[in-house]
Design a protein around this motif. Structure first.
Motif, PDB file in Angstrom:
ATOM      1  N   PRO A  12      -4.580  -3.685  -3.144  1.00 42.46           N
ATOM      2  CA  PRO A  12      -4.236  -4.194  -4.483  1.00 42.46           C
ATOM      3  C   PRO A  12      -2.655  -4.119  -4.651  1.00 42.46           C
ATOM      4  O   PRO A  12      -2.207  -3.367  -4.122  1.00 42.46           O
ATOM      5  CB  PRO A  12      -5.029  -3.925  -5.540  1.00 42.46           C
ATOM      6  CG  PRO A  12      -5.311  -2.406  -4.800  1.00 42.46           C
ATOM      7  CD  PRO A  12      -5.389  -2.537  -3.618  1.00 42.46           C
ATOM      8  N   ILE A  13      -1.986  -4.830  -5.864  1.00 37.64           N
ATOM      9  CA  ILE A  13      -0.767  -4.798  -6.059  1.00 37.64           C
ATOM     10  C   ILE A  13      -0.442  -3.661  -6.976  1.00 37.64           C
ATOM     11  O   ILE A  13      -1.400  -3.480  -8.058  1.00 37.64           O
ATOM     12  CB  ILE A  13      -0.318  -6.102  -6.661  1.00 37.64           C
ATOM     13  CG1 ILE A  13      -0.533  -7.262  -5.725  1.00 37.64           C
ATOM     14  CG2 ILE A  13       1.134  -5.770  -7.179  1.00 37.64           C
ATOM     15  CD1 ILE A  13       0.387  -7.166  -4.494  1.00 37.64           C
ATOM     16  N   ALA A  14       0.305  -2.768  -6.564  1.00 41.06           N
ATOM     17  CA  ALA A  14       0.427  -1.632  -7.326  1.00 41.06           C
ATOM     18  C   ALA A  14       1.331  -1.753  -8.691  1.00 41.06           C
ATOM     19  O   ALA A  14       1.902  -3.017  -8.711  1.00 41.06           O
ATOM     20  CB  ALA A  14       1.428  -0.407  -6.527  1.00 41.06           C
ATOM     21  N   PRO A  15       1.260  -1.142  -9.810  1.00 43.16           N
ATOM     22  CA  PRO A  15       1.977  -1.320 -11.161  1.00 43.16           C
ATOM     23  C   PRO A  15       3.277  -1.509 -10.912  1.00 43.16           C
ATOM     24  O   PRO A  15       3.985  -0.546 -10.368  1.00 43.16           O
ATOM     25  CB  PRO A  15       1.233  -0.090 -11.961  1.00 43.16           C
ATOM     26  CG  PRO A  15       0.208   0.320 -11.494  1.00 43.16           C
ATOM     27  CD  PRO A  15       0.341   0.020  -9.861  1.00 43.16           C
ATOM     28  N   GLY A  16       4.158  -2.463 -11.060  1.00 46.38           N
ATOM     29  CA  GLY A  16       5.421  -2.649 -11.022  1.00 46.38           C
ATOM     30  C   GLY A  16       5.937  -3.178  -9.895  1.00 46.38           C
ATOM     31  O   GLY A  16       7.235  -3.602  -9.695  1.00 46.38           O
ATOM     32  N   SER A  17       5.108  -3.580  -9.001  1.00 41.50           N
ATOM     33  CA  SER A  17       5.216  -4.132  -7.705  1.00 41.50           C
ATOM     34  C   SER A  17       5.627  -5.495  -7.778  1.00 41.50           C
ATOM     35  O   SER A  17       5.045  -6.250  -8.510  1.00 41.50           O
ATOM     36  CB  SER A  17       4.109  -3.856  -6.770  1.00 41.50           C
ATOM     37  OG  SER A  17       4.097  -4.471  -5.449  1.00 41.50           O
ATOM     38  N   LEU A  18       6.383  -6.050  -6.674  1.00 40.90           N
ATOM     39  CA  LEU A  18       6.479  -7.609  -6.686  1.00 40.90           C
ATOM     40  C   LEU A  18       6.160  -8.074  -5.234  1.00 40.90           C
ATOM     41  O   LEU A  18       6.539  -9.072  -4.982  1.00 40.90           O
ATOM     42  CB  LEU A  18       7.911  -8.068  -6.976  1.00 40.90           C
ATOM     43  CG  LEU A  18       8.603  -7.534  -8.533  1.00 40.90           C
ATOM     44  CD1 LEU A  18       9.866  -7.742  -8.255  1.00 40.90           C
ATOM     45  CD2 LEU A  18       7.870  -8.667  -9.486  1.00 40.90           C
ATOM     46  N   ASP A  19       5.008  -7.294  -4.739  1.00 40.53           N
ATOM     47  CA  ASP A  19       4.592  -7.619  -3.335  1.00 40.53           C
ATOM     48  C   ASP A  19       3.836  -9.004  -3.305  1.00 40.53           C
ATOM     49  O   ASP A  19       3.430  -9.156  -2.148  1.00 40.53           O
ATOM     50  CB  ASP A  19       3.776  -6.669  -2.832  1.00 40.53           C
ATOM     51  CG  ASP A  19       4.778  -5.190  -2.372  1.00 40.53           C
ATOM     52  OD1 ASP A  19       5.820  -5.691  -2.007  1.00 40.53           O
ATOM     53  OD2 ASP A  19       4.176  -4.400  -2.211  1.00 40.53           O
ATOM     54  N   ASP A  20       3.462  -9.600  -4.650  1.00 38.19           N
ATOM     55  CA  ASP A  20       2.529 -10.893  -4.414  1.00 38.19           C
ATOM     56  C   ASP A  20       3.721 -11.929  -4.966  1.00 38.19           C
ATOM     57  O   ASP A  20       3.162 -13.074  -5.194  1.00 38.19           O
ATOM     58  CB  ASP A  20       1.197 -10.769  -5.210  1.00 38.19           C
ATOM     59  CG  ASP A  20       1.535 -10.478  -6.797  1.00 38.19           C
ATOM     60  OD1 ASP A  20       2.969 -10.261  -7.188  1.00 38.19           O
ATOM     61  OD2 ASP A  20       0.529 -10.522  -7.675  1.00 38.19           O
ATOM     62  N   VAL A  21       4.815 -11.653  -5.103  1.00 42.82           N
ATOM     63  CA  VAL A  21       5.931 -12.426  -5.427  1.00 42.82           C
ATOM     64  C   VAL A  21       6.957 -12.866  -4.416  1.00 42.82           C
ATOM     65  O   VAL A  21       7.356 -11.913  -3.724  1.00 42.82           O
ATOM     66  CB  VAL A  21       6.762 -12.171  -6.674  1.00 42.82           C
ATOM     67  CG1 VAL A  21       7.716 -13.310  -7.187  1.00 42.82           C
ATOM     68  CG2 VAL A  21       5.801 -11.900  -7.824  1.00 42.82           C
TER      69      VAL A  21
END
Length: 282
Positions: A12-21
């Protein structure tokens, strides 16, 4: 078309991450503009970028920038922005990205734009497209006028044809929603963005963050009368297709675009500069 390998977003996407953008930028030549635009991004998380090289000669090269993962998707030949964006969206979907942040080569973004837009979209799952206010500047960075479209979906639907409600390079889009609506199309040349937004608003909401998010470069010398007339003609076709006889703004918008069709481009730009007072500068 060819593409180098992309590192799939972490799940899952970690808090503050932009890995799904992923930043989605079509480009045709203009390597220096590509470099300058991507260098303007500043976020607290790693930034993913997909450049769609629309047949550039020489080919666009991904610049080496800190905190940024850049991929180049190469189209086999120059086919226009509609095909480039369509291919870009399909590529992002295949790589598992949820959000596509649009920008064009030559434009500059403000720090933290991606995080702000992602946070809003995460909190408003019914919104499929989110734009921001935009400062229009000349090639040398001189402020010309500010674009401050309405923020709320209801207001946008009411005035969708009376004024420009979205600045395309400022938008963050849900990739799955774009594909569900039929992706970018070539049916309305030079108005592919309005075509997409109207289809999105049949299924979802679209909105704007009422704060500065983009510096849009207006290259007046590079705008041809032919392209402008094609854009207005496509816009008029879309207005007639989606026309609501009960909405007075649709009537006013139709009259406005008919007037634009017969008014010289430079005259319109002078009118805009007088009407919009600059509110921000580089």
């Amino acid at each position: 078309m060819t593409s180098s390998s992309f590192t799939p977003p972490v799940t899952p996407i970690a808090p503050g991450s932009l890995d799904d953008v992923a930043v989605l930028m079509p480009a045709y030549n203009g390597q220096a503009d590509v470099d300058r635009t991507l260098a303007s991004f500043s976020e607290d998380a790693r930034i993913h970028v997909l450049i769609v090289d629309d047949g550039s000669m020489p080919p666009i090269v991904a610049p080496a920038l800190p905190n940024m993962s850049i991929d180049v998707l190469r189209m086999p030949q120059n086919g226009g922005i509609e095909r480039a964006l369509q291919a870009g969206m399909e590529a992002l979907a295949a790589r598992g990205f949820r959000y596509a942040a649009r920008i064009d080569a030559g434009d500059l973004t403000v720090p933290g734009r991606l995080a702000k837009q992602r946070t809003y979209l995460e909190a408003h799952p019914q919104v499929a497209g989110l734009g921001m206010w935009t400062q229009v500047v000349s090639r040398d960075g001189t402020p010309l006028f500010m674009l401050t479209p309405p923020a709320e979906p209801r207001a946008i639907r009411r005035v969708r044809f009376l004024r420009a409600c979205f600045v395309h390079p400022s938008m963050m889009l849900r990739v799955d929603a774009v594909l569900a609506a039929g992706n970018y199309r070539e049916a309305y040349k030079a108005a592919e963005d309005l075509d997409l937004f109207l289809r999105l608003m049949q299924r979802y909401d679209c909105a704007n963050l009422p704060e500065l998010g983009l510096y849009y470069e207006l290259n007046e010398g590079g705008i041809s009368a032919t392209k402008r007339r094609r854009q207005i003609a496509s816009t008029l076709r879309l207005q007639l297709r989606y026309f609501n006889v009960l909405n007075v703004c649709d009537w006013l918008g139709l009259a406005k675009n008919l007037l634009h069709f017969v008014t010289p481009y430079k005259t319109l730009q002078r009118m805009k500069k007088r009407f919009y007072a600059p509110r921000a500068s580089l």
